[in-house]
Write an enzyme that holds these catalytic residues in place. Structure first.
Site, PDB file in Angstrom:
ATOM      1  N   CYS A  67       0.860  -1.332  -0.019  1.00 31.33           N
ATOM      2  CA  CYS A  67      -0.198  -0.086   0.043  1.00 31.33           C
ATOM      3  C   CYS A  67       0.863   1.294   0.181  1.00 31.33           C
ATOM      4  CB  CYS A  67      -1.039   0.029   1.151  1.00 31.33           C
ATOM      5  SG  CYS A  67      -2.293  -1.030   1.115  1.00 31.33           S
ATOM      6  N   GLY A  68       2.281   1.014   0.014  1.00 28.66           N
ATOM      7  CA  GLY A  68       3.011   2.341  -0.026  1.00 28.66           C
ATOM      8  C   GLY A  68       3.993   2.356   1.266  1.00 28.66           C
ATOM      9  N   HIS A 119       2.809  -4.678   9.120  1.00 26.14           N
ATOM     10  CA  HIS A 119       1.712  -5.107   8.160  1.00 26.14           C
ATOM     11  C   HIS A 119       0.709  -5.944   9.067  1.00 26.14           C
ATOM     12  CE1 HIS A 119       3.740  -3.573   4.710  1.00 26.14           C
ATOM     13  NE2 HIS A 119       4.518  -4.516   4.639  1.00 26.14           N
ATOM     14  N   SER A 149       0.450  -4.693  -7.364  1.00 26.51           N
ATOM     15  CA  SER A 149       1.646  -4.227  -6.977  1.00 26.51           C
ATOM     16  C   SER A 149       2.267  -5.634  -6.431  1.00 26.51           C
ATOM     17  CB  SER A 149       1.441  -2.916  -6.186  1.00 26.51           C
ATOM     18  OG  SER A 149       2.904  -2.697  -5.565  1.00 26.51           O
ATOM     19  N   LYS A 261       6.478   1.720  -9.853  1.00 24.44           N
ATOM     20  CA  LYS A 261       6.041   2.285 -11.098  1.00 24.44           C
ATOM     21  C   LYS A 261       5.116   3.732 -10.377  1.00 24.44           C
ATOM     22  CE  LYS A 261       3.314   1.291 -15.296  1.00 24.44           C
ATOM     23  NZ  LYS A 261       2.647   0.366 -15.890  1.00 24.44           N
ATOM     24  N   GLY A 262       4.692   3.651  -9.221  1.00 25.75           N
ATOM     25  CA  GLY A 262       4.067   4.489  -8.527  1.00 25.75           C
ATOM     26  C   GLY A 262       2.867   5.331  -9.189  1.00 25.75           C
TER      27      GLY A 262
HETATM   28  P1  A3P Z   1       3.816  -0.089  -7.466  1.00 27.30           P
HETATM   29  O1  A3P Z   1       4.117  -1.584  -7.447  1.00 27.30           O
HETATM   30  O2  A3P Z   1       2.195   0.033  -7.932  1.00 27.30           O
HETATM   31  O3  A3P Z   1       4.764   0.849  -8.256  1.00 27.30           O
HETATM   32  P2  A3P Z   1       5.265  -0.916  -0.190  1.00 27.30           P
HETATM   33  O4  A3P Z   1       6.193   0.090  -0.032  1.00 27.30           O
HETATM   34  O5  A3P Z   1       4.209  -1.198   0.841  1.00 27.30           O
HETATM   35  O6  A3P Z   1       5.704  -2.241  -0.508  1.00 27.30           O
HETATM   36  O7  A3P Z   1       4.331  -0.517  -1.381  1.00 27.30           O
HETATM   37  C1  A3P Z   1       4.981  -0.311  -2.715  1.00 27.30           C
HETATM   38  C2  A3P Z   1       4.259   0.434  -3.598  1.00 27.30           C
HETATM   39  O8  A3P Z   1       4.281   2.009  -3.293  1.00 27.30           O
HETATM   40  C3  A3P Z   1       4.702   0.276  -5.255  1.00 27.30           C
HETATM   41  O9  A3P Z   1       3.691   0.426  -5.728  1.00 27.30           O
HETATM   42  C4  A3P Z   1       5.677   1.688  -5.132  1.00 27.30           C
HETATM   43  O10 A3P Z   1       5.921   1.901  -6.442  1.00 27.30           O
HETATM   44  C5  A3P Z   1       4.915   2.559  -4.516  1.00 27.30           C
HETATM   45  N1  A3P Z   1       5.484   4.068  -3.976  1.00 27.30           N
HETATM   46  C6  A3P Z   1       6.622   3.957  -3.226  1.00 27.30           C
HETATM   47  N2  A3P Z   1       6.908   5.068  -3.037  1.00 27.30           N
HETATM   48  C7  A3P Z   1       5.984   6.005  -3.749  1.00 27.30           C
HETATM   49  C8  A3P Z   1       6.022   7.293  -4.120  1.00 27.30           C
HETATM   50  N3  A3P Z   1       6.953   8.243  -3.838  1.00 27.30           N
HETATM   51  N4  A3P Z   1       4.834   7.888  -4.991  1.00 27.30           N
HETATM   52  C9  A3P Z   1       4.049   6.997  -5.433  1.00 27.30           C
HETATM   53  N5  A3P Z   1       4.063   5.688  -5.217  1.00 27.30           N
HETATM   54  C10 A3P Z   1       5.140   5.094  -4.500  1.00 27.30           C
END
Ligand code: A3P
Length: 304
Positions: A67-68, A119, A149, A261-262
């Site tokens: 979830c980021g 988590h 993701s 990808k973000g």
């Molecule tokens: P995607 O795989 O869709 O790119 P976590 O940190 O909980 O493992 O989550 C990873 C997800 O958060 C990834 O998604 C990642 O790219 C996204 N993410 C990390 N930093 C980010 C940022 N600064 N802006 C937007 N998305 C971000």
């Protein structure tokens, strides 16, 4: 700081090395009915975690995987470094349930405020978080992008066992057989606590819409009062581009995979129409008409 970064990247490399050759089945063990990866979690650590003594000024970040969380951890660290005297040399894996059982003894020595990311499901959070009234920031992301993701993480991260196909992953995600269990169980539990004292919900999508406002709200929630310029520079350093560029230095080889990808809506590149409808139905059954549904703006972000 450089020492800390090297240490974290080294720790992550060790975890990845442990994953080498494991099948998906071998990757998981169950603790109190929930699957976790054996490479970073253990029953001994879970037992020791029960005794973690949270502090009132701990900064707790709870999120389901993908979830980021790593984004938020960096934002919170930045907020701490720019607004308090804390120059925390925290060399632990950032999630409290990950690592060796002795980590909680080491964490006792960390100065306040500490960042406790996890988590874990609401019911499995260390009880002292509630007893000592630490503030909890709960990060959510729409379930379709979360699933996409999660799938890419498994299939791109070196040594982490891959799924044979997106379809296989989708069905495991829907039935909660992935690491840390069901997204929906996690969401249903938090929906009941959305208005609890000391809880703030934030979404990935809102942060994407306006990171400066998001950082401002987070700062206020935790009682920090940085200047508008400082908020702006934290948001600038928190952009996906800026974070991806630094990701290798901070996290090692997995950096660009964690910061993949973000974007919002990448699920459309994986979901079939039938899968999309299946998730809509499950979401409605679990969270239809709830406050969390309104926060997540499901109809905005999860409809084609
Ligand atoms: P995607 O795989 O869709 O790119 P976590 O940190 O909980 O493992 O989550 C990873 C997800 O958060 C990834 O998604 C990642 O790219 C996204 N993410 C990390 N930093 C980010 C940022 N600064 N802006 C937007 N998305 C971000």
């Amino acid at each position: 700081m450089a020492k800390q970064q090297m240490k974290l990247a080294d720790e992550i490399e060790k975890v990845l090395a442990k994953s080498k050759g494991l099948s998906l089945k071998e990757l998981r063990f169950f603790y109190q009915g929930t699957p976790y990866p054996v490479t970073i979690c253990s029953a001994e650590t879970f037992k020791a975690l029960e005794n973690l003594e949270a502090r009132r000024d701990d900064i707790v970040l709870v999120s389901y995987p993908k979830c980021g969380a790593n984004w938020l951890i960096q934002l919170l660290r930045d907020l701490l470094f720019t607004t308090s005297q804390t120059k925390q040399e925290n060399m632990e894996l950032p999630f409290i349930e990950c690592g060796d059982p002795e980590k909680y003894e080491r964490m006792k020595k960390l100065p306040s405020p500490r960042i406790l990311a996890t988590h874990l499901h609401y019911d499995n959070l260390p009880k002292s978080i509630f007893k000592n009234k630490a503030k909890i920031l709960v990060l959510f992301r729409n379930p379709k992008d979360t699933a996409a993701s999660f799938f890419h993480f498994h299939n791109n991260a070196p040594n982490v066992p891959s799924y044979s196909s997106w379809d296989e992953f989708f069905s495991e995600f829907m039935s909660g057989k992935v690491s840390w269990g069901s997204y929906f169980d996690h969401a249903v539990a938090w929906n009941k606590h959305i208005e609890d004292e000391n809880v703030m919900i934030i979404t990935y999508e809102d942060l994407k819409e306006n990171l400066t406002t998001g950082v401002q709200k987070i700062a206020e929630f935790f009682g920090f009062s940085p200047t508008a310029e400082r908020i702006q520079s934290i948001a600038d350093r928190g952009s996906f581009q800026a974070m991806r560029e630094k990701s290798q230095e901070l996290y090692g080889s997995i950096g660009p995979i964690l910061f993949r990808k973000g974007v919002v809506g990448d699920w459309k590149n994986l979901f079939t129409e039938a899968q999309s409808q299946e998730m809509d139905a499950k979401f409605k059954e679990c969270l239809g008409g709830t406050k969390l549904e309104a926060h997540l703006k499901y109809n905005v972000y999860c409809k084609a």
